[in-house]
Every structure is written in C-alpha cells, then in structure tokens.
Write a protein that holds these residues in place. Sequence first.
Motif, mmCIF file in Angstrom:
data_model
loop_
_atom_site.group_PDB
_atom_site.id
_atom_site.type_symbol
_atom_site.label_atom_id
_atom_site.label_comp_id
_atom_site.label_asym_id
_atom_site.label_seq_id
_atom_site.Cartn_x
_atom_site.Cartn_y
_atom_site.Cartn_z
ATOM 1 N N ALA A 344 0.795 -1.035 0.126
ATOM 2 C CA ALA A 344 -0.016 -0.023 -0.046
ATOM 3 C C ALA A 344 0.702 1.257 0.048
ATOM 4 N N ALA A 345 1.829 1.339 0.702
ATOM 5 C CA ALA A 345 2.803 2.302 0.643
ATOM 6 C C ALA A 345 3.344 2.562 -0.580
ATOM 7 N N PHE A 346 3.811 1.471 -1.230
ATOM 8 C CA PHE A 346 4.398 1.680 -2.577
ATOM 9 C C PHE A 346 3.264 2.385 -3.674
ATOM 10 N N LEU A 347 2.105 1.655 -3.556
ATOM 11 C CA LEU A 347 1.229 2.291 -4.501
ATOM 12 C C LEU A 347 0.694 3.638 -4.150
ATOM 13 N N LYS A 348 0.730 4.245 -2.828
ATOM 14 C CA LYS A 348 0.519 5.507 -2.708
ATOM 15 C C LYS A 348 1.677 6.433 -2.993
ATOM 16 N N PHE A 349 2.862 5.992 -3.020
ATOM 17 C CA PHE A 349 3.882 6.581 -3.344
ATOM 18 C C PHE A 349 4.012 6.898 -4.874
ATOM 19 N N LYS A 370 13.113 4.493 1.149
ATOM 20 C CA LYS A 370 12.555 3.509 2.344
ATOM 21 C C LYS A 370 13.395 2.336 2.030
ATOM 22 N N PRO A 371 14.542 2.322 2.538
ATOM 23 C CA PRO A 371 15.545 1.148 2.068
ATOM 24 C C PRO A 371 14.684 0.001 3.092
ATOM 25 N N GLY A 372 14.347 0.228 4.194
ATOM 26 C CA GLY A 372 13.973 -0.864 5.198
ATOM 27 C C GLY A 372 12.561 -1.704 4.690
ATOM 28 N N GLN A 373 12.159 -1.199 3.560
ATOM 29 C CA GLN A 373 11.076 -1.909 3.007
ATOM 30 C C GLN A 373 11.333 -3.083 1.902
ATOM 31 N N ARG A 374 12.644 -3.213 1.682
ATOM 32 C CA ARG A 374 13.137 -4.068 0.606
ATOM 33 C C ARG A 374 12.504 -5.524 0.840
ATOM 34 N N ALA A 375 12.744 -6.036 1.892
ATOM 35 C CA ALA A 375 12.384 -7.495 2.241
ATOM 36 C C ALA A 375 11.005 -7.697 2.281
ATOM 37 N N ALA A 376 10.077 -6.638 2.836
ATOM 38 C CA ALA A 376 8.829 -6.727 3.139
ATOM 39 C C ALA A 376 8.050 -6.473 1.549
ATOM 40 N N LEU A 377 8.451 -5.735 0.646
ATOM 41 C CA LEU A 377 7.926 -5.738 -0.706
ATOM 42 C C LEU A 377 8.137 -6.667 -1.387
ATOM 43 N N THR A 378 9.142 -7.527 -1.407
ATOM 44 C CA THR A 378 9.359 -8.727 -2.140
ATOM 45 C C THR A 378 8.504 -9.418 -2.689
ATOM 46 N N GLY A 379 7.351 -9.799 -1.679
ATOM 47 C CA GLY A 379 6.391 -10.597 -1.968
ATOM 48 C C GLY A 379 5.504 -9.858 -3.063
ATOM 49 N N PHE A 380 5.124 -8.640 -2.830
ATOM 50 C CA PHE A 380 4.228 -7.987 -3.693
ATOM 51 C C PHE A 380 4.858 -7.696 -5.116
#
Length: 399
Positions: A344-349, A370-380
């Motif tokens: 959701a954060a990526f789509l809003k960005f 937001k480098p801390g989102q790399r691992a969490a965003l991998t699935g999307f």
Amino acid sequence: MLNAINEIPEGSGKTCAACNKSVRKFTRVHKDKGYCAACYKRLFIREVCPRCRNYKRLLKTDRSSICTDCFSSLPCIRCKREGRKVGLLTATGPVCNSCAPHFRKPEQCATCDAYTARLSIVERNGKKLRVCQSCANQNFRTCSSCRRHRKIEFEDDRARLCKRCHSLPPGKCPRCGEAMPAGRLKECATCYWRGLLQRRLEIFKAGLKSPKHRSDLEEFAGWIAEKSGPASAAIKLRKYLALFIEIGEKWGDIPSYEDLITHFGPSVVQKNLVLFRWLRQSGRVTENKEFRTRETEKQLVSRLLGSFVDQSDAGALIHTYHGHLLEGRPKQPRSIRLALSPAAAFLKFIGGKSRETLTQQNLDKFLLEKPGQRAALTGFVNFLRREFKYDLSIKKLGP
C-alpha cells in the motif's frame, strides 16, 4: 434596567433631541434619540398602546410608536430570540445582552490599552476603572485551599488564598463533621462530590431499562469511588454511560468479552480501560488477548484497504493482492497486514492512478527513500511480475 439602558457613556453626546439641552442622563430614549425630563413630559402623552392596549406614554409625533415594555419584548434584532434580557435599545428594535457588545463602539482598556467592546468596571487602588475581560479577571484564580475560582487575597510561593480562606479559620463540614476550609461554606469537597455522584447516578440509572443493568452501573460507580475517590467517579461515570446504555439495549446484561469486541471493535478496550478493568475484576468477562489482537489486525487491514478507491488501478491491485494472500494455507491477520502495508505504501508513493506508473524507476526511487521496506516488498513485486507480467525486480545491494 431602563435606567441602565438610558445612561449614555462618558464622552458621548448628551443633548436632548427636542430642545438641544445638555443633560447628564436621558429620561427616555426613543429610536436612538434621547429626551430630557421636560421634553419627555411635553412630547410623550398617555395614550393606548396599539400592541398591549394599555395606557402608556407614547411619542405624539410618531403614530407608529409602541410602549417601552412592548418594544423591549420584541425579538432581538440580531439573534431573533425572545424573552432575553435587553442590553440595548436601537431604532429598529431591542438587542439582547449577549448581542449588545456587537453594537457597541470599541473602547480602550484602562490597564492594557487594548480596544474592545466588552469592558467591565473594577475597583483598583480605590479607583473605578473600565477594563477588558482579561484585565478584569487577572486577580481571579483557583484558591489552593477551598479550590474555588475566586478573587485572590493572598499569594506567595506556596499558597494562593481567597479572602475567606485567608481571613477566617477552618470550620467543620455540617454534613460529615470533618474540617474544611472557610471558603467551602456549605460542605467539604468530599461531601460535594459524593452528593454529585449520587445525583448523577440516579439520573443515569433512569436511562437503563433492566434492573440488573442498573445494579451493575451502581456497583461500577461504587468501585470507581473506592479506587479513585468520589470526584473521579462522578466525572468518569458520564463517559461510560453511553456504552452502558448500548449494552443494555442490545443484550440486557453484560455479554461475553468476544461479543463486546466484535460489536464495538477492538479500540473499545483502549477507550474504556477503567470499565474493562472492572468487568475483569468483578468476573463479568474473561479477557481474551489473542482474540482482541486478531480482531485488531483485521480492523487495521480493513482500514488499509478502505484507504484506496476501488475503481482506481491501485485499489484493484491492492484488493487482488489481499485475495491472493488469503489463498492457500491460513495465515495470521498480522502476517497479512505486514505484507499489505509495504504494498500500500508503494502504490501511494507512485500515485496509483494508472498501472503505467508501476515502473522499475519508481520502484528504485521508493526503495531509495525507504530502504527498510526491501524485504517486506519482495512478495508484492513477485506477485506483480508473476500475475501481471510487470518487469520489476528488487535489485541487490552492494557492488
């Protein structure tokens, strides 16, 4: 009241409208024109008032005039309310006390030199001064002894006392016999709050239909009074009344913890900590933290999905991804939320208005911020590449 209305402030013209004679105070003011005593007797004759049909003194040169009582009883020309105390009489009608300052010319405060239409007369150093509301109340504070908001007679680093608490010795409460400050007058603070709690409790109990529910409210009030004192109970009881009424209308009695969370939402516990502490300690409900946590996560996911417009491309993508996460093995609501949040954060960005913005360049910009989102965003990202054939990848860090 009429004398107060007829008085003309110092510095304004006080000349009779009929004879031009200077006067200290007008005997009668009619449609913004003042008349001296002699002209009043000559021009205002006794006639039948066309409104109240009583004999009153009316201006003989104005056949449409009505008596002062009828004129004052008309609705305020500003707020249109009737029955209000008259603060000003104008040519077009009366003005109530609340609206009168809007018709006054601002004057200068004798203390701070600020201009205001609300001036009060106070006595300072043997002189009567016209000052603004702020300056008029500067000597009023909460007495540290009786806890009443009064004019302070004595003040130092340790105490701030009103006139009664400073000049009179402490007395005894006529109700409980305990010592109390002289400024309390009728009863001590404890007796006051106990009486207020009892009065509020009787009023609040009348709004509950079930006798069992009324008994619960009374027990709850006694529990707060025992834990925090009658003052805290009298104040907090009002906060929880609406919740008690809704519980009574839906169930008639205290339901289970799970029913409360499901109906009101998980946030009800955080908003009503005192009430739920009493429910647990009295044995009326059994806390289920796991259930509350699960419902909280579901609520957060629902709120996250609701932040997207369903018709937009971003809304369609996030809902499709949510459906994908629900497939297969059952997942914990927290895991689903942690997977949806970075998506959701990526789509809003990137705005998310069209799928054309889902580019590798925008993905790199997002991860740079937001480098801390790399691992969490991998699935999307893998979901977008697999299901919609987007040419996206999360680049590895390093050389």
